[in-house]
Design an enzyme around this catalytic site. Structure first.
Site, PDB file in Angstrom:
ATOM      1  N   GLY A  27      44.115 -45.355  23.880  1.00  0.00           N
ATOM      2  CA  GLY A  27      44.905 -45.445  22.646  1.00  0.00           C
ATOM      3  C   GLY A  27      44.642 -44.124  22.856  1.00  0.00           C
ATOM      4  N   ASP A  51      52.007 -51.359  25.775  1.00  0.00           N
ATOM      5  CA  ASP A  51      51.611 -49.837  25.604  1.00  0.00           C
ATOM      6  C   ASP A  51      53.142 -49.167  25.538  1.00  0.00           C
ATOM      7  OD1 ASP A  51      50.706 -48.012  23.799  1.00  0.00           O
ATOM      8  OD2 ASP A  51      49.353 -48.950  24.319  1.00  0.00           O
ATOM      9  N   VAL A  76      57.120 -52.198  20.430  1.00  0.00           N
ATOM     10  CA  VAL A  76      57.234 -52.874  19.892  1.00  0.00           C
ATOM     11  C   VAL A  76      57.694 -52.502  18.433  1.00  0.00           C
ATOM     12  CG1 VAL A  76      54.418 -53.438  19.929  1.00  0.00           C
ATOM     13  CG2 VAL A  76      54.638 -51.937  18.300  1.00  0.00           C
ATOM     14  N   ASN A 102      47.731 -55.340  17.528  1.00  0.00           N
ATOM     15  CA  ASN A 102      46.539 -53.861  18.007  1.00  0.00           C
ATOM     16  C   ASN A 102      48.174 -52.460  17.919  1.00  0.00           C
ATOM     17  OD1 ASN A 102      44.023 -52.630  18.640  1.00  0.00           O
ATOM     18  ND2 ASN A 102      45.346 -51.932  19.382  1.00  0.00           N
ATOM     19  N   TYR A 170      50.064 -45.781   5.402  1.00  0.00           N
ATOM     20  CA  TYR A 170      48.656 -46.686   6.761  1.00  0.00           C
ATOM     21  C   TYR A 170      48.314 -47.660   5.692  1.00  0.00           C
ATOM     22  CZ  TYR A 170      45.371 -47.861  10.180  1.00  0.00           C
ATOM     23  OH  TYR A 170      44.351 -48.213  10.684  1.00  0.00           O
TER      24      TYR A 170
HETATM   25  N1  LIG Z   1      40.079 -46.445  14.446  1.00  0.00           N
HETATM   26  C1  LIG Z   1      39.731 -46.561  13.757  1.00  0.00           C
HETATM   27  O1  LIG Z   1      38.811 -46.625  13.021  1.00  0.00           O
HETATM   28  C2  LIG Z   1      39.962 -48.123  13.006  1.00  0.00           C
HETATM   29  C3  LIG Z   1      40.364 -48.058  12.131  1.00  0.00           C
HETATM   30  C4  LIG Z   1      40.490 -49.911  11.432  1.00  0.00           C
HETATM   31  C5  LIG Z   1      41.565 -50.126  11.977  1.00  0.00           C
HETATM   32  N2  LIG Z   1      41.664 -49.293  13.221  1.00  0.00           N
HETATM   33  C6  LIG Z   1      43.367 -50.913  13.255  1.00  0.00           C
HETATM   34  O2  LIG Z   1      42.806 -50.700  14.853  1.00  0.00           O
HETATM   35  C7  LIG Z   1      44.052 -50.396  15.845  1.00  0.00           C
HETATM   36  C8  LIG Z   1      44.181 -49.285  16.796  1.00  0.00           C
HETATM   37  O3  LIG Z   1      43.204 -48.972  16.572  1.00  0.00           O
HETATM   38  P1  LIG Z   1      43.164 -47.460  17.041  1.00  0.00           P
HETATM   39  O4  LIG Z   1      42.289 -46.333  17.056  1.00  0.00           O
HETATM   40  O5  LIG Z   1      42.587 -47.527  18.338  1.00  0.00           O
HETATM   41  O6  LIG Z   1      44.880 -46.419  17.779  1.00  0.00           O
HETATM   42  P2  LIG Z   1      44.708 -45.331  18.861  1.00  0.00           P
HETATM   43  O7  LIG Z   1      45.798 -44.525  18.553  1.00  0.00           O
HETATM   44  O8  LIG Z   1      43.745 -44.955  19.635  1.00  0.00           O
HETATM   45  O9  LIG Z   1      46.142 -46.310  19.478  1.00  0.00           O
HETATM   46  C9  LIG Z   1      46.425 -47.391  19.061  1.00  0.00           C
HETATM   47  C10 LIG Z   1      47.765 -47.554  20.612  1.00  0.00           C
HETATM   48  O10 LIG Z   1      49.804 -47.950  20.010  1.00  0.00           O
HETATM   49  C11 LIG Z   1      50.571 -47.206  20.777  1.00  0.00           C
HETATM   50  N3  LIG Z   1      51.488 -47.561  20.297  1.00  0.00           N
HETATM   51  C12 LIG Z   1      52.242 -46.436  19.373  1.00  0.00           C
HETATM   52  N4  LIG Z   1      53.572 -46.950  18.911  1.00  0.00           N
HETATM   53  C13 LIG Z   1      53.603 -48.095  19.747  1.00  0.00           C
HETATM   54  C14 LIG Z   1      55.213 -48.465  20.094  1.00  0.00           C
HETATM   55  N5  LIG Z   1      55.721 -48.473  18.644  1.00  0.00           N
HETATM   56  N6  LIG Z   1      54.983 -49.870  20.948  1.00  0.00           N
HETATM   57  C15 LIG Z   1      53.818 -50.153  21.754  1.00  0.00           C
HETATM   58  N7  LIG Z   1      52.314 -49.090  20.951  1.00  0.00           N
HETATM   59  C16 LIG Z   1      52.139 -48.470  20.563  1.00  0.00           C
HETATM   60  C17 LIG Z   1      49.741 -45.795  21.118  1.00  0.00           C
HETATM   61  O11 LIG Z   1      50.700 -45.533  22.310  1.00  0.00           O
HETATM   62  C18 LIG Z   1      48.263 -46.395  21.695  1.00  0.00           C
HETATM   63  O12 LIG Z   1      47.887 -46.738  22.631  1.00  0.00           O
HETATM   64  C19 LIG Z   1      44.881 -50.376  14.534  1.00  0.00           C
HETATM   65  O13 LIG Z   1      45.908 -51.578  14.499  1.00  0.00           O
HETATM   66  C20 LIG Z   1      44.089 -49.503  13.739  1.00  0.00           C
HETATM   67  O14 LIG Z   1      44.989 -49.598  12.465  1.00  0.00           O
HETATM   68  C21 LIG Z   1      41.099 -48.703  13.520  1.00  0.00           C
END
Ligand SMILES: NC(=O)c1ccc[n+]([C@@H]2O[C@H](COP(=O)([O-])OP(=O)(O)OC[C@H]3O[C@@H](n4cnc5c(N)ncnc54)[C@H](O)[C@@H]3O)[C@@H](O)[C@H]2O)c1
Length: 266
Positions: A27, A51, A76, A102, A170
């Site tokens: 991601g 993904d 998704v 996720n 969000y």
């Molecule tokens: N990064 C942070 O600081 C943080 C903090 C708290 C919670 N989170 C949560 O952790 C999870 C992952 O976060 P991240 O930072 O790794 O996100 P990221 O943006 O790095 O990755 C998100 C992934 O979701 C995929 N995606 C987007 N739309 C999609 C769709 N319609 N169908 C299928 N896949 C799709 C993207 O291609 C990507 O690979 C999320 O639920 C986020 O809310 C992240």
């Protein structure tokens, strides 16, 4: 004296189980999904790396390390594509036991006040994070129920808990994810399916590194707010995720589990 059996305890606690992780390509932000997929594979699970962008590099990397993994393209928000993803898990690996919701968009949309909210962006964030989680659970649950056991882990955020302002898309989406977790825990519990939210705060990763470096006062504030005044890294979430996917956590359902080095107490 420790019991010998404890010393030889099997650490591959997901052997024979099949997991789907959404948003598990590398991601753009923290790439937590790819870390979750790797942790589940290391614990013995066969993993569907799902993904909307190409997830084959992640699946190939897991296979190269001896894991069992297949990449499946999915949006998704598309019910048909989600059902096809779940069917593919069964076709390739024979069953479906674990779902990690996720996938996300919108976590890095700049903060805006309510008056300036872009409603189309709001709808998209809800569609991927909340509707997507519902659709994936809808496809996975009947397959888990056939085995009388399953685990759904919805990835949450402490921004919801603290009511972070100016991020309505969000925060609303993550609030919905927790409500979904609790409702599904009660609905699916009689079928042996456990549903939990695993949440964290800001995760430090290479992409975030440059932004962090530009704002040292913010980094210091975030760290200081934690009982353990350090960064939280994607690897910090791998252990809790595997635990919530394993039989060891079978008494835990409907919960909001926070792995953030003690910034928030639930
Ligand atoms: N990064 C942070 O600081 C943080 C903090 C708290 C919670 N989170 C949560 O952790 C999870 C992952 O976060 P991240 O930072 O790794 O996100 P990221 O943006 O790095 O990755 C998100 C992934 O979701 C995929 N995606 C987007 N739309 C999609 C769709 N319609 N169908 C299928 N896949 C799709 C993207 O291609 C990507 O690979 C999320 O639920 C986020 O809310 C992240």
């Amino acid at each position: 004296m420790p019991d010998d059996s404890l010393l030889h305890r099997d650490t591959r606690r997901l052997d024979g189980l099949v997991a789907v992780v959404t948003g598990a390509a590398f991601g753009p932000k923290a790439a937590l999904g790819s870390v979750f997929a790797a942790a589940l594979a290391a614990a013995g699970a066969s993993v569907v790396v799902a993904d909307i962008v190409d997830a084959e590099p992640v699946a190939a990397a897991l296979r190269a390390k001896g894991g069992r993994a297949v990449a499946v393209p999915v949006d998704v928000t598309d019910e048909g594509a989600v059902e096809a993803m779940a069917a593919k898990a069964e076709e390739v690996f024979g069953r479906l036991d674990i779902l990690v919701n996720n996938a996300v968009v919108g976590s890095n949309i700049p903060p805006v006040p309510l008056a300036e909210l872009d409603v189309a962006a709001f709808d998209r964030v809800i569609a991927v994070g909340l509707r997507g989680s519902v659709l994936c659970a809808k496809a996975a649950a009947p397959r888990m129920a056939r085995n009388g056991w399953g685990k759904i882990v919805n990835i949450g955020s402490t921004t919801m808990q603290e009511g972070l302002p100016n991020r309505l898309h969000y925060v609303s989406m993550k609030g919905g994810v927790l409500a979904l977790t609790r409702a599904l825990a009660r609905e699916l519990g009689p079928q042996g399916i456990r549903v939990n939210t695993l949440a964290t705060g800001l995760v430090a990763n290479p992409a975030a590194g440059a932004a962090f470096a530009a704002r040292p006062e913010l980094v210091a504030k975030i760290r200081a707010a934690r009982a353990i005044p350090e960064d939280v890294t994607p690897d910090d979430l791998a252990g809790p995720l595997v635990f919530l996917c394993s039989p060891e956590s079978d008494a835990i359902t409907g919960q909001f589990i926070v792995a953030d080095k003690g910034a928030h107490f639930t």
